[in-house]
Design a protein around this motif. Structure first.
Motif, short mmCIF file in Angstrom:
data_model
loop_
_atom_site.label_atom_id
_atom_site.label_comp_id
_atom_site.label_asym_id
_atom_site.label_seq_id
_atom_site.Cartn_x
_atom_site.Cartn_y
_atom_site.Cartn_z
N SER A 15 -11.01 12.15 14.16
CA SER A 15 -10.69 13.01 13.02
C SER A 15 -10.12 12.19 11.86
O SER A 15 -10.42 12.45 10.69
CB SER A 15 -9.70 14.10 13.42
N LEU A 16 -9.28 11.20 12.19
CA LEU A 16 -8.74 10.31 11.15
C LEU A 16 -9.87 9.56 10.46
O LEU A 16 -9.95 9.51 9.23
CB LEU A 16 -7.73 9.33 11.76
N ALA A 17 -10.76 8.97 11.26
CA ALA A 17 -11.89 8.23 10.69
C ALA A 17 -12.77 9.15 9.84
O ALA A 17 -13.21 8.78 8.75
CB ALA A 17 -12.72 7.59 11.80
N ASP A 18 -13.00 10.37 10.31
CA ASP A 18 -13.81 11.33 9.57
C ASP A 18 -13.18 11.67 8.22
O ASP A 18 -13.87 11.75 7.20
CB ASP A 18 -14.03 12.59 10.42
N ALA A 19 -11.86 11.86 8.21
CA ALA A 19 -11.17 12.18 6.96
C ALA A 19 -11.27 11.01 5.97
O ALA A 19 -11.49 11.22 4.77
CB ALA A 19 -9.71 12.52 7.23
N VAL A 20 -11.13 9.79 6.46
CA VAL A 20 -11.23 8.60 5.60
C VAL A 20 -12.64 8.50 5.04
O VAL A 20 -12.83 8.24 3.83
CB VAL A 20 -10.84 7.32 6.38
N LEU A 21 -13.65 8.72 5.87
CA LEU A 21 -15.03 8.65 5.40
C LEU A 21 -15.34 9.75 4.38
O LEU A 21 -16.05 9.50 3.40
CB LEU A 21 -16.00 8.75 6.58
N GLU A 22 -14.80 10.94 4.58
CA GLU A 22 -15.04 12.03 3.63
C GLU A 22 -14.39 11.71 2.28
O GLU A 22 -14.98 11.94 1.23
CB GLU A 22 -14.50 13.35 4.19
N LEU A 23 -13.19 11.16 2.32
CA LEU A 23 -12.54 10.77 1.08
C LEU A 23 -13.36 9.68 0.38
O LEU A 23 -13.60 9.75 -0.83
CB LEU A 23 -11.11 10.27 1.36
N ALA A 24 -13.81 8.69 1.13
CA ALA A 24 -14.63 7.62 0.55
C ALA A 24 -15.92 8.19 -0.06
O ALA A 24 -16.34 7.77 -1.14
CB ALA A 24 -14.95 6.57 1.61
N ARG A 25 -16.52 9.15 0.61
CA ARG A 25 -17.75 9.77 0.08
C ARG A 25 -17.48 10.43 -1.25
O ARG A 25 -18.27 10.33 -2.19
CB ARG A 25 -18.29 10.80 1.08
N LYS A 26 -16.33 11.09 -1.37
CA LYS A 26 -16.01 11.80 -2.61
C LYS A 26 -15.56 10.86 -3.73
O LYS A 26 -15.48 11.27 -4.88
CB LYS A 26 -14.96 12.87 -2.34
N LEU A 27 -15.29 9.61 -3.40
CA LEU A 27 -14.92 8.61 -4.39
C LEU A 27 -16.05 7.61 -4.63
O LEU A 27 -15.84 6.55 -5.22
CB LEU A 27 -13.65 7.86 -3.95
N ASP A 28 -17.25 7.96 -4.20
CA ASP A 28 -18.41 7.07 -4.30
C ASP A 28 -18.65 6.65 -5.74
O ASP A 28 -18.66 7.47 -6.66
CB ASP A 28 -19.64 7.80 -3.76
N ILE A 29 -18.83 5.36 -5.93
CA ILE A 29 -19.00 4.83 -7.30
C ILE A 29 -20.42 5.02 -7.84
O ILE A 29 -20.71 4.60 -8.96
CB ILE A 29 -18.59 3.35 -7.39
N ARG A 30 -21.28 5.67 -7.08
CA ARG A 30 -22.63 5.95 -7.60
C ARG A 30 -22.68 7.27 -8.37
O ARG A 30 -23.74 7.76 -8.72
CB ARG A 30 -23.64 5.95 -6.46
N LYS A 114 -11.67 2.35 -11.28
CA LYS A 114 -10.29 2.77 -10.97
C LYS A 114 -9.89 4.01 -11.78
O LYS A 114 -9.21 4.89 -11.26
CB LYS A 114 -9.32 1.61 -11.19
N ALA A 115 -10.32 4.08 -13.04
CA ALA A 115 -10.03 5.27 -13.85
C ALA A 115 -10.72 6.49 -13.25
O ALA A 115 -10.14 7.58 -13.19
CB ALA A 115 -10.47 5.04 -15.30
N TYR A 116 -11.96 6.31 -12.81
CA TYR A 116 -12.71 7.41 -12.17
C TYR A 116 -12.01 7.86 -10.90
O TYR A 116 -11.83 9.07 -10.66
CB TYR A 116 -14.13 6.93 -11.88
N TRP A 117 -11.59 6.90 -10.06
CA TRP A 117 -10.89 7.25 -8.83
C TRP A 117 -9.61 8.02 -9.14
O TRP A 117 -9.30 9.02 -8.49
CB TRP A 117 -10.57 6.00 -8.03
N SER A 118 -8.85 7.55 -10.12
CA SER A 118 -7.60 8.22 -10.48
C SER A 118 -7.86 9.66 -10.93
O SER A 118 -7.16 10.58 -10.51
CB SER A 118 -6.87 7.46 -11.60
#
Length: 150
Positions: A15-30, A114-118
């Motif tokens: 579940s921890l790994a899944d949450a990290v991956l979901e956050l990363a997906r939502k911060l995708d630089i594409r 970084k501005a996009y992520w913020s």
């Protein structure tokens, strides 16, 4: 011989790994908001992140820091150099060694990311962001503990 009961279950870790991956997906630089940034492979992203964090590192130091094979770092550096994102410079005091530095184009791209992520992260509750920030060192230690070769 007694077996110790695991305090943290495999399901909790998943579940921890899944949450990290979901956050990363939502911060995708594409994301379309970041149009104009050159597309990069995962290896190129790892290399440019390290070059930005540690300008003037040698290719061998980049390989050590990222856990990548030296040949893969060399390939990524050639691609990043061709896109105008890094430059190789002669090492001070030893012209046979090279150091890698980010170009202005790379620095500007990272600033935009970084501005996009913020902007994206500010959509979350302030208290949740504070809790996540309190866990930064812990998450970094977890990342360091995970063997790249596994």
């Amino acid at each position: 011989m007694t077996s110790k009961k695991k305090a943290i279950s495999d399901e909790q870790l998943a579940s921890l790994a899944d949450a990290v991956l979901e956050l990363a997906r939502k911060l995708d630089i594409r994301h379309p908001e970041l149009h104009g940034l050159p597309p990069l492979t995962g290896t190129e992203v790892a290399v440019i992140r390290d070059v930005h964090a540690r300008p003037h590192a040698t290719p061998s130091q980049i390989a050590d820091a990222t856990g990548l094979q030296r040949s893969n770092v060399s390939t990524a550096l050639r691609a990043l150099e061709a896109r105008g994102l890094v430059q190789r410079e002669a090492a001070e005091g030893n012209a046979r060694n090279v150091e890698v530095v980010p170009t202005d184009l790379a620095v500007e791209g990272i600033r935009r990311i970084k501005a996009y992520w913020s902007q994206r992260l500010r959509q979350a509750e302030e208290s949740d962001l504070a809790a996540a920030l309190a866990a930064l060192e812990t998450l970094a230690r977890i990342a360091d503990a995970i063997d790249v070769e596994s």
